[in-house]
Write an enzyme that holds these catalytic residues in place. Structure first.
Site, short mmCIF file in Angstrom:
data_model
loop_
_atom_site.label_atom_id
_atom_site.label_comp_id
_atom_site.label_asym_id
_atom_site.label_seq_id
_atom_site.Cartn_x
_atom_site.Cartn_y
_atom_site.Cartn_z
N PRO A 2 49.85 41.00 51.23
CA PRO A 2 48.46 40.99 51.69
C PRO A 2 48.04 39.63 52.24
O PRO A 2 48.11 38.62 51.56
CB PRO A 2 47.67 41.31 50.42
CG PRO A 2 48.67 41.83 49.44
CD PRO A 2 49.96 41.21 49.80
N GLU A 3 47.65 39.62 53.48
CA GLU A 3 47.05 38.44 54.11
C GLU A 3 45.63 38.86 54.50
O GLU A 3 45.16 39.91 54.07
CB GLU A 3 47.89 38.01 55.33
CG GLU A 3 49.35 37.74 54.95
CD GLU A 3 50.23 37.34 56.13
OE1 GLU A 3 49.71 36.72 57.08
OE2 GLU A 3 51.43 37.63 56.10
N HIS A 92 53.10 49.34 36.40
CA HIS A 92 52.59 48.06 36.89
C HIS A 92 51.08 48.03 37.08
O HIS A 92 50.57 47.20 37.82
CB HIS A 92 53.27 47.67 38.21
CG HIS A 92 54.76 47.77 38.17
ND1 HIS A 92 55.53 46.96 37.37
CD2 HIS A 92 55.63 48.60 38.81
CE1 HIS A 92 56.81 47.28 37.53
NE2 HIS A 92 56.89 48.27 38.40
N ARG A 111 54.84 42.35 41.16
CA ARG A 111 55.36 41.00 40.88
C ARG A 111 54.38 40.11 40.14
O ARG A 111 54.73 38.98 39.79
CB ARG A 111 55.80 40.34 42.19
CG ARG A 111 57.26 40.66 42.49
CD ARG A 111 57.67 40.16 43.84
NE ARG A 111 57.74 41.27 44.77
CZ ARG A 111 58.18 41.15 46.02
NH1 ARG A 111 58.55 39.99 46.48
NH2 ARG A 111 58.25 42.19 46.79
#
Length: 285
Positions: A2-3, A92, A111
DNA sequence: ATGCAGTCCTGTAAGC
DNA sequence: TGCTTACAGGACTGCA
């Protein structure tokens, strides 16, 4: 990853699902996030109504009544989705915010490079951003400040673009794409750029980001919007992830190199290592 | 002050 | 076939 365009897409998707809703319950998983969740925040969130959803750099700002805010950073693999509360928890999933309309806002992050923070008042969360020295949004960047920061840097221009203190929102994908669009080699020191090149780079970055927002972001692996759907901008990428493939502008093979520990993709034909003497004279197809 | 390398974290894919 | 290893990178820390 994600940017800015992915975060903006999530923010736009969250607005109709969150604004006016009340957070009625908060649950968190056992695993520690990069931005650790404090158990005390659950009690402070409960009963608060969401007023608006904003974005600052790569942060999602969920503004709550009374000036409080929930800040969310997606890190590398973060996903913020709206699901019916009855939907089983997937792997997650680290945070779950129950809403008064029967849905959940869920934070999933494979992550765990991202996370969420609660801030009790506006002063607290604006100070959070000020302390991080985050640079201007690309569209708010004054030309003079941009020139100063690019031309005054000894680092490779790619590293300068990735520095959130210089400009907010660019990550590895859009930094590479912006440099390709501006026809600037990623390894050139910032101070080696001509003023016209610096200006071209800023307008290229804005355009690249705007197009990516229009396409709903880039999905290479994990990114999805609030409804769990991937973006479409990956189809538009000119150099990122296209190592060895022909450049669509000139046909030369896209190359890859490591700059400051990050992969950089560029076209040796469109992005020569040395600056062109007659900048701007080339016809762009 | 400045820039760079190292660190975190786990799924995926390449390699033996 | 099954195991090991390298790799992806945003933001931060520590070092030169």
């Amino acid at each position: 990853m994600p940017e800015l365009p992915e975060v903006e897409t999530v923010v736009r998707g969250l607005r109709p699902c969150l604004e006016g809703r009340v957070i009625i319950g908060v649950r968190h998983g056992p695993k520690r996030l990069r931005h650790p969740w404090s158990p005390a925040w659950g009690g402070q969130l409960r009963g608060r109504r969401v007023e608006s959803v904003e974005r600052r750099a790569k942060w999602i700002v969920i503004c709550l009544e009374g000036g409080a805010a929930l800040l969310v950073h997606l890190g590398m693999t973060g996903q913020l989705t709206i699901l019916p509360a009855a939907e089983p928890l997937g792997d997650h999933t680290h945070l779950r915010f129950g809403l008064n309309d029967g849905n959940d806002l869920r934070y999933r992050d494979i992550r765990r490079f991202g996370g969420a923070e609660f801030h009790p008042d506006r002063k607290s969360w604006t100070a959070r951003f000020e302390a991080a020295l985050i640079g201007p949004e690309p569209w708010d960047m004054p030309a003079s400040l941009w020139e100063e920061r690019i031309l005054g840097g000894d680092r490779p221009v790619k590293s300068i673009l990735l520095d959130q203190k210089v400009i907010a929102g660019l990550g590895n994908i859009y930094a590479d794409e912006s440099l390709h669009k501006a026809r600037i080699h990623p390894q050139r020191p910032g101070k080696s750029l001509a003023r016209v090149e610096a200006a071209r780079l800023l307008s290229a970055a804005r355009r690249i980001l705007e197009q990516a927002i229009e396409a709903g972001g880039t999905t290479l692996r994990d990114y999805v919007d609030v409804n769990g759907r991937p973006g479409r901008n990956q189809l538009r990428l000119a150099v990122y992830g296209r190592f060895g493939k022909p450049c669509q502008d000139c046909g030369q093979g896209v190359r890859r190199m490591v700059i400051s520990g990050r992969s950089a993709h560029y076209c040796p034909g469109c992005q020569p290592r040395a600056a062109r003497k007659s900048g701007g004279s080339r016809v762009i197809p």
